[in-house]
Write an enzyme that holds these catalytic residues in place. Structure first.
Site, short mmCIF file in Angstrom:
data_model
loop_
_atom_site.label_atom_id
_atom_site.label_comp_id
_atom_site.label_asym_id
_atom_site.label_seq_id
_atom_site.Cartn_x
_atom_site.Cartn_y
_atom_site.Cartn_z
N ARG A 1 -5.15 2.23 -13.66
CA ARG A 1 -3.78 2.39 -13.13
C ARG A 1 -3.14 1.06 -12.74
O ARG A 1 -3.74 0.25 -12.04
CB ARG A 1 -3.80 3.32 -11.92
CG ARG A 1 -2.40 3.62 -11.38
CD ARG A 1 -2.46 4.68 -10.32
NE ARG A 1 -2.74 5.99 -10.90
CZ ARG A 1 -3.52 6.92 -10.32
NH1 ARG A 1 -4.14 6.64 -9.21
NH2 ARG A 1 -3.69 8.08 -10.89
N TYR B 1 -12.17 -9.85 -2.84
CA TYR B 1 -12.87 -8.59 -2.62
C TYR B 1 -14.35 -8.87 -2.35
O TYR B 1 -14.95 -9.70 -3.03
CB TYR B 1 -12.78 -7.68 -3.85
CG TYR B 1 -11.40 -7.17 -4.20
CD1 TYR B 1 -10.24 -7.63 -3.58
CD2 TYR B 1 -11.25 -6.21 -5.20
CE1 TYR B 1 -9.00 -7.14 -3.93
CE2 TYR B 1 -10.00 -5.72 -5.55
CZ TYR B 1 -8.88 -6.20 -4.92
OH TYR B 1 -7.64 -5.72 -5.26
N ASN C 1 0.83 -1.21 0.00
CA ASN C 1 0.00 0.00 0.00
C ASN C 1 0.86 1.26 0.00
O ASN C 1 0.59 2.22 -0.72
CB ASN C 1 -0.91 0.02 1.24
CG ASN C 1 -2.06 -0.96 1.15
OD1 ASN C 1 -2.33 -1.51 0.09
ND2 ASN C 1 -2.73 -1.18 2.26
N HIS D 1 -15.21 -3.93 -0.69
CA HIS D 1 -15.14 -3.21 -1.96
C HIS D 1 -16.51 -2.78 -2.49
O HIS D 1 -16.59 -1.96 -3.41
CB HIS D 1 -14.44 -4.11 -2.99
CG HIS D 1 -14.02 -3.42 -4.24
ND1 HIS D 1 -14.67 -3.58 -5.45
CD2 HIS D 1 -13.00 -2.55 -4.49
CE1 HIS D 1 -14.07 -2.86 -6.37
NE2 HIS D 1 -13.05 -2.22 -5.82
N HIS E 1 -15.28 3.25 -15.43
CA HIS E 1 -15.11 2.44 -14.23
C HIS E 1 -16.36 1.61 -13.95
O HIS E 1 -16.39 0.80 -13.03
CB HIS E 1 -14.81 3.38 -13.05
CG HIS E 1 -14.40 2.69 -11.79
ND1 HIS E 1 -15.18 2.71 -10.64
CD2 HIS E 1 -13.29 1.97 -11.48
CE1 HIS E 1 -14.57 2.02 -9.70
NE2 HIS E 1 -13.43 1.57 -10.17
N ARG F 1 -14.27 1.84 4.09
CA ARG F 1 -13.05 1.07 4.34
C ARG F 1 -11.82 1.96 4.45
O ARG F 1 -11.01 1.80 5.34
CB ARG F 1 -12.83 0.06 3.21
CG ARG F 1 -11.62 -0.83 3.42
CD ARG F 1 -11.23 -1.57 2.17
NE ARG F 1 -10.45 -0.74 1.26
CZ ARG F 1 -10.67 -0.65 -0.04
NH1 ARG F 1 -11.66 -1.29 -0.59
NH2 ARG F 1 -9.91 0.12 -0.81
N ARG G 1 -10.55 -3.98 -14.86
CA ARG G 1 -9.43 -4.85 -14.47
C ARG G 1 -9.88 -6.30 -14.63
O ARG G 1 -10.94 -6.67 -14.12
CB ARG G 1 -9.01 -4.61 -13.02
CG ARG G 1 -8.57 -3.18 -12.70
CD ARG G 1 -8.02 -3.10 -11.27
NE ARG G 1 -7.91 -1.73 -10.80
CZ ARG G 1 -6.89 -0.92 -11.06
NH1 ARG G 1 -5.89 -1.35 -11.81
NH2 ARG G 1 -6.86 0.31 -10.58
#
Length: 710
Positions: free
Chosen positions: A411, A474, A52, A598, A441, A570, A381
């Site tokens: 990214r 997730y 992270n 998520h 997205h 979160r 993704r």
């Protein structure tokens, strides 16, 4: 209820985004320090904090440094200029790194040893037989891969790759005295960093790090020199891509060019061991143009992400939690055609507690079904061996109309997505490379099918990516439906993405950046009005991050009007909870557990006409203003009840929940007088019970009673 006019945009009412993120990483670190967890599970969390932190520096810190270099001084919502933010981040991250290594040295090293796992972090600790083994391993496996580089008048300082681990050395010619040169060698990423070596005790697993093996044998790389000293170092570079989409004639080629530059961006962080020779450090600092405050010293091995490799050690299952297997969806009968079942009822999916297979099967069946005319999907993704990609390619080869928006600007997945985009194009799919100025997205799949009564549209909408790998890690939700209004909206979404054709009106879906911000503000304002009218008003919102100042101001106003607001966030939260006269009716909790929370879920009481929405967007400016996002309603009464219960259980979590305090800090729930409830464990256990229950066609999930107030 207060009637005093308050300036809800006052900087004192907000927490800086970056400092809030650091608080989040501390919450992850608290799991690493939680002795109630199995040892290797804790080790995994420490590794995650390191990963992270790498991304935080490469993107967030790098962006702030760019602002400072450009003399940009506009303060953020918390009133801090980029320079002030960097100053505070530097203090906080140095403290965080120190805490990481204190945890590693004082907690993990002794406990690993107690459990027969020995990490040798200094080659001087090897016994003679281990030393011989390491030397032989170096000669046979490591030496052929290495490229030592000396720096002198004819050889300039080399380009050091982003995130690579290196060993710097001071060397002097054996024939001369008093002078020394700098040399460096990259620790090869193609070899395992953690190497198992023989142990005198058969019960003990002994491990050494690759850099220690190289350091021990570094004199063999410079035979005509004496090695004065050698120490590992690691740099972090600015990895934020700068893409001028308006000027880019070909977005795919432009991103490919920018990806190559990522390895050579400005050095923004230098990591070294705390015992490094000062002469060596001085050379690194000068050549890399690193400021003193950007040097991070570690009392232990650099780059603690290697700890994730220890999690995979064989023979230590007793130090881990048992692997959880995602369970079948009770509402689905696997002997019946999936499209037939969706026609009967909307189907709610809850990953990873339930398997992601229905989403994969939805695309797979559509690819094979002769009645399916078209498949359209957005991909942000995907996994490295994506079955969904394979099915889309098969569908195109079967003559179906396949349109896929592959977001090239996702990214750190840019390269992977370029590969998939080319593969899909080769198979005959129509591929859209995202939109200029926006990231797509949203998570949506549309299947157009010819049936006896005409054309029918089937839609999957989700909160998470079409990634079968992360779907096991997730927590996300999805909806399979053939609702005609949603199907009509889904067609409109893809027409907009491919041809900028916007319909005159929409039925059920709300899109960013067009109307989603206004939709959320309208829903919050409606609860505010109910509260001012003396009626019950309640909002529950679950998301990854909250940092949009306009949304936060609306929540403050709602709180002051008497709306009860429960937030499950979160990560980043720029809102301050429990501030007298501002946010007394707002609670914020962050759940950090075995799975990464998520899902984005939004509940509004609406004067007893309850509404539940799910979607792909957090309450962040980037999601509401700079991305294509979709918010969708859960209209089936039974499914809406299930989602409400999921939220309610998370609001009662007493094990993994951290509560935000008015001063911006977080603390675990005070368990006194409360039942022990780990929401993720609850959902795992419940999914297993559901799967073991007698199978009935389209039976719905019924959660066990848990007292709640949603």
């Amino acid at each position: 209820m207060s009637t005093t006019k308050i300036n809800y945009r006052k900087p004192a009412y907000y927490t800086n985004r970056e400092l809030s993120w650091i608080e989040f990483n501390y919450r992850v670190l608290s799991e690493a320090r939680d002795k109630s967890l199995p040892l290797l599970e804790r080790l995994k969390f420490l590794s995650i904090t390191a990963s992270n932190l790498d991304e935080f520096f490469m993107i967030r810190v790098a962006s702030l440094k760019d602002m400072v270099n450009a003399n940009y001084s506009k303060p953020d919502i918390a009133g801090l200029t980029p320079k002030e933010q960097l100053d505070q981040i530097t203090i906080k991250t140095h403290e965080l790194v120190n805490t990481q290594y204190n945890t590693f040295n004082r907690s993990f090293i002794p406990q690993l040893k107690q459990n027969n796992i020995q990490i040798i972090t200094q080659y001087e600790d090897l016994d003679s037989s281990q030393s011989n083994y390491v030397d032989q391993y170096f000669q046979n496996d490591v030496y052929p891969v290495l490229t030592p580089m000396a720096v002198d008048s004819s050889r300039p300082f080399p380009l050091i790759r982003n995130k690579s681990l290196n060993i710097g050395a001071l060397i002097c010619d054996k024939k001369s005295t008093g002078t020394y040169d700098f040399a460096t060698v990259q620790v090869p990423a193609v070899l395992p960093r953690v190497v198992q070596i023989p142990s005198t005790d058969p019960e003990v697993t002994s491990l050494i790090l690759l850099e220690q093996i190289i350091e021990k044998n570094i004199n063999k790389l410079f035979l005509n020199y004496n090695v004065i000293c050698a120490y590992p170092y690691r740099i972090m570079r600015n990895a934020d891509l700068t893409i001028d989409e308006d000027e880019a004639a070909d977005l795919l080629n432009e991103i490919q060019k920018q990806l190559k530059k990522r390895q050579w961006g400005e050095a923004i962080k230098l990591e070294v061991e705390d015992k490094i020779d000062k002469r060596l450090l001085k050379i690194l600092r000068k050549e890399l143009n690193i400021k003193q405050e950007d040097i991070y010293t570690a009392n232990g091995p650099l780059d603690l992400t290697f700890l994730m490799k220890l999690y995979g050690l064989d023979g230590f299952d007793h130090l881990k939690k048992p692997n959880y297997t995602p369970q079948p969806v009770r509402a689905l009968n696997h002997d019946e055609d999936l499209f037939t079942q969706i026609r009967k009822n909307d189907i709610l999916l809850f990953h990873p507690f339930q398997t992601f297979d229905p989403v994969v099967d939805f695309v797979r069946q559509a690819a094979k079904d002769p009645n399916v005319l078209a498949i359209k999907q957005t991909l942000y993704r995907v996994s490295s061996h994506s079955p969904i990609i394979a099915s889309l390619a098969e569908a195109a080869e079967n003559g179906k109309q396949v349109s896929v928006l592959v977001e090239l600007k996702a990214r750190f997945d840019e390269e992977n997505n370029i590969i998939w985009a080319k593969k899909l194009e080769k198979a005959g799919c129509h591929v859209i490379y995202g939109l200029v100025g926006l990231k797509t997205h949203s998570k949506i799949t549309l299947v157009v099918r010819k049936e006896e009564d005409g054309i029918r549209r089937y839609v999957h909408l989700g909160t998470g990516n079409y990634n079968d790998s992360t779907a096991k890690l997730y927590t996300d939700m999805g909806l399979l439906t053939c609702s005609a209004p949603i199907g009509e909206d889904a067609t409109a979404v893809f027409n907009m993405l491919s041809g900028y054709s916007e319909p005159l009106s929409w039925n059920k879906l709300t899109l960013a950046p067009l109307w989603l911000r206004d939709k959320f503000l309208e829903l919050i304002q409606r609860e505010t009005t109910h509260a001012r009218n003396g009626e019950k008003a309640h909002i529950v919102a679950k998301m990854n991050s909250l940092c949009d100042a306009v949304i936060i101001a609306a929540l403050y106003e709602a709180s002051n009007a008497g709306v009860k607001i429960d937030l499950i966030i979160r990560g980043i939260c720029c809102l301050k909870a429990g501030v007298e006269g501002v946010s007394e009716n707002i609670t914020v909790r962050s759940i950090v557990g075995n799975f990464l929370e998520h899902a984005r879920i939004f509940y509004f009481y609406n004067n007893d006409y309850e509404e539940v929405y799910m979607g792909s967007a957090d309450w962040m400016p980037r999601n509401l203003d700079k991305r294509v996002e979709i918010l969708f309603p859960v209209e089936d009464e039974q499914l809406r009840s299930e989602v409400k219960q999921i939220l309610d259980i998370q609001l009662q979590d007493t094990v993994k929940a951290h509560i935000l305090k008015p001063d911006g800090s977080y603390e675990k729930v005070d368990k006194r007088g409360k039942a022990k409830l780990d929401s993720q464990e609850y959902f795992c256990e419940h999914a297993i019970k559901d799967a073991l229950a007698s199978p009935t066609v389209h039976s719905r999930r019924v959660f066990e009673p848990v007292d709640g107030d949603i």
